[in-house]
Design an enzyme around this catalytic site. Structure first.
Site, mmCIF file in Angstrom:
data_model
loop_
_atom_site.group_PDB
_atom_site.id
_atom_site.type_symbol
_atom_site.label_atom_id
_atom_site.label_comp_id
_atom_site.label_asym_id
_atom_site.label_seq_id
_atom_site.Cartn_x
_atom_site.Cartn_y
_atom_site.Cartn_z
ATOM 1 N N PHE A 129 4.886 25.409 39.941
ATOM 2 C CA PHE A 129 4.646 26.507 38.997
ATOM 3 C C PHE A 129 4.765 25.950 37.591
ATOM 4 O O PHE A 129 5.809 25.419 37.214
ATOM 5 C CB PHE A 129 5.637 27.656 39.190
ATOM 6 C CG PHE A 129 5.385 28.799 38.243
ATOM 7 C CD1 PHE A 129 4.360 29.696 38.493
ATOM 8 C CD2 PHE A 129 6.139 28.949 37.091
ATOM 9 C CE1 PHE A 129 4.100 30.745 37.611
ATOM 10 C CE2 PHE A 129 5.892 29.992 36.201
ATOM 11 C CZ PHE A 129 4.867 30.883 36.479
ATOM 12 N N ASP A 217 7.247 18.320 33.837
ATOM 13 C CA ASP A 217 7.569 19.677 33.412
ATOM 14 C C ASP A 217 9.076 19.868 33.592
ATOM 15 O O ASP A 217 9.564 20.081 34.696
ATOM 16 C CB ASP A 217 6.781 20.665 34.281
ATOM 17 C CG ASP A 217 7.088 22.122 33.978
ATOM 18 O OD1 ASP A 217 8.131 22.396 33.349
ATOM 19 O OD2 ASP A 217 6.306 22.993 34.403
ATOM 20 N N LYS A 246 12.679 27.277 27.677
ATOM 21 C CA LYS A 246 13.864 27.936 28.241
ATOM 22 C C LYS A 246 15.167 27.619 27.498
ATOM 23 O O LYS A 246 15.440 28.180 26.451
ATOM 24 C CB LYS A 246 13.972 27.598 29.726
ATOM 25 C CG LYS A 246 12.912 28.298 30.590
ATOM 26 C CD LYS A 246 13.149 28.073 32.053
ATOM 27 C CE LYS A 246 12.142 28.790 32.934
ATOM 28 N NZ LYS A 246 12.313 30.241 32.977
#
Length: 391
Positions: A129, A217, A246
């Protein structure tokens, strides 16, 4: 239930919070909860940290936005800190993880253009994802996130995560067109899938041999989540491109794409940009987050408490028939269930004052702030065990 005036993109619990402090949240009725989600790996230094509050308040009274038409001191300071901590060369700032990954994909395209490859391919992982934009959705996997979005960009090849033989096969089949590999060091949304030991190092060596970019990522794994600043540091490697978001802003929206070597020199003026990216507020908060983690030794705490949490869960859930596996690294832990438990997050919150996350229906995901202590580890263990047993 989603309010009628909001688009139906979420299915939130009937639970709303009015304040937070450290590892705790309070709902509107004043009930206290232990937060083992941290806004999905965002509030790494806890809620309402006094230094974060002070930085936001002071900067809001000074300057929020000027645009990248002008030099931004806090942006330069944050870039310097991230480069020092990661071993990368340069940084580009935007507002989210998806934007950071789009930046990485644009770097891959520019890299292929300079190499004269007209139809480039990027290798990505099954069950990955990377975001919700059309480009990052194409690089992601899973019918739930892709349903209804047909004719996505098709410049990706998917291989099983952790499977070196599959990478070798792709190399032989499509080698001349491949320019990069994009992957998460630990797959978060698919249930905290940890790469086998040595896998990242082997992928790094493959990219070196083939002159491919290794793009990691680290949006969920970065900023101390796994007990190192970045998950790749557990394997002693350095990627060519890395994406962050984040935990970098602890709740203030910010994303970053870092690059080194040839990848760091691909962008030229006008080839990429962001209106809000790297503004003084977001970058000052980012600098403050990094300072707090360093000064409070939160990397060591994440490592220590993560090991304790993982060990205690394995002991206490050893005889639970519905638990298939428990895995993780640092304070990123997944408990895979044989059968999905409906409303498990609601049960944990309602009955035990514990906030957890269940991803893809059957994996409990624990992502508490890096500040948790031994007593709170025990509270998480008791709450998870009771919720699973009660369900």
């Amino acid at each position: 239930m989603t309010a009628a005036c909001l688009m139906s993109t979420y299915q939130p619990l009937a639970l709303s919070f009015s304040k937070g402090l450290g590892t705790r949240l309070w709902d509107q009725a004043g009930r206290e909860y232990l937060d083992a989600v941290a806004g999905v790996a965002v509030t790494n230094v806890g809620h309402s940290h006094p230094r974060i509050v002070s930085a936001i308040s002071e900067q809001a009274g000074l300057l929020l936005h000027t645009s990248n038409l002008y030099s931004i001191d806090w942006q330069q300071q944050l870039a310097q800190k991230l480069v020092r901590l990661s071993g990368m060369d340069r940084a580009f700032f935007n507002n989210s993880g998806a934007e950071a990954n789009e930046t990485a994909l644009k770097l891959a395209r520019l890299y292929s253009w300079h190499k004269g490859i007209e139809q480039p391919l990027v290798v990505v992982m099954e069950n990955a994802f990377h975001g919700r934009t059309l480009g990052t959705l194409s690089a992601s996997d899973g019918p739930a996130v892709r349903l209804g979005f047909n004719e996505l960009p098709g410049d990706f090849i998917k291989v099983p995560f952790g499977d070196l033989a599959a990478l070798e096969a792709v190399q032989h089949a499509h080698g001349p067109r491949i320019v990069a590999i994009l992957m998460e060091p630990i797959q978060g949304e698919s249930g905290v899938q940890v790469a086998p030991p040595g896998y990242l190092k082997a992928v790094r060596e493959l990219c070196n041999r083939r002159a491919w970019l290794l793009m990691l990522d680290e949006i969920q794994t970065g900023i101390g989540r796994t007990g190192q600043w970045f998950a790749f540091q557990h394997e002693g490697i350095i990627p060519d491109v890395m994406t962050l978001a984040k935990g970098l802003g602890n709740g203030i929206p910010i994303g970053a794409c870092l690059a080194r070597g040839k990848a760091a020199d691909l962008f030229t003026p006008g080839s990429h940009g962001s209106t809000f990216g790297g503004n003084p507020l977001a970058c000052r908060v980012g600098c403050t987050v990094l300072e707090i983690i360093e000064e409070q030794d939160l990397l060591e705490n994440a490592k220590l408490q993560g090991e304790r949490l993982l060990a205690r869960l394995r002991i206490e859930l050893a005889d639970e028939p519905n638990v298939l596996a428990i895995r993780g690294q640092g304070l990123m832990i997944g408990i895979e269930l044989k059968q999905p438990i409906r409303d498990l997050t609601l049960i944990a919150a309602r009955d035990h004052g514990l906030l957890i996350n269940v991803t893809r229906g059957k994996t409990i995901r624990l992502l508490p702030p890096l500040t948790i202590d031994e007593r709170e580890v025990e509270m998480i263990v008791r709450g998870v065990c009771r919720a699973v047993s009660a369900a």
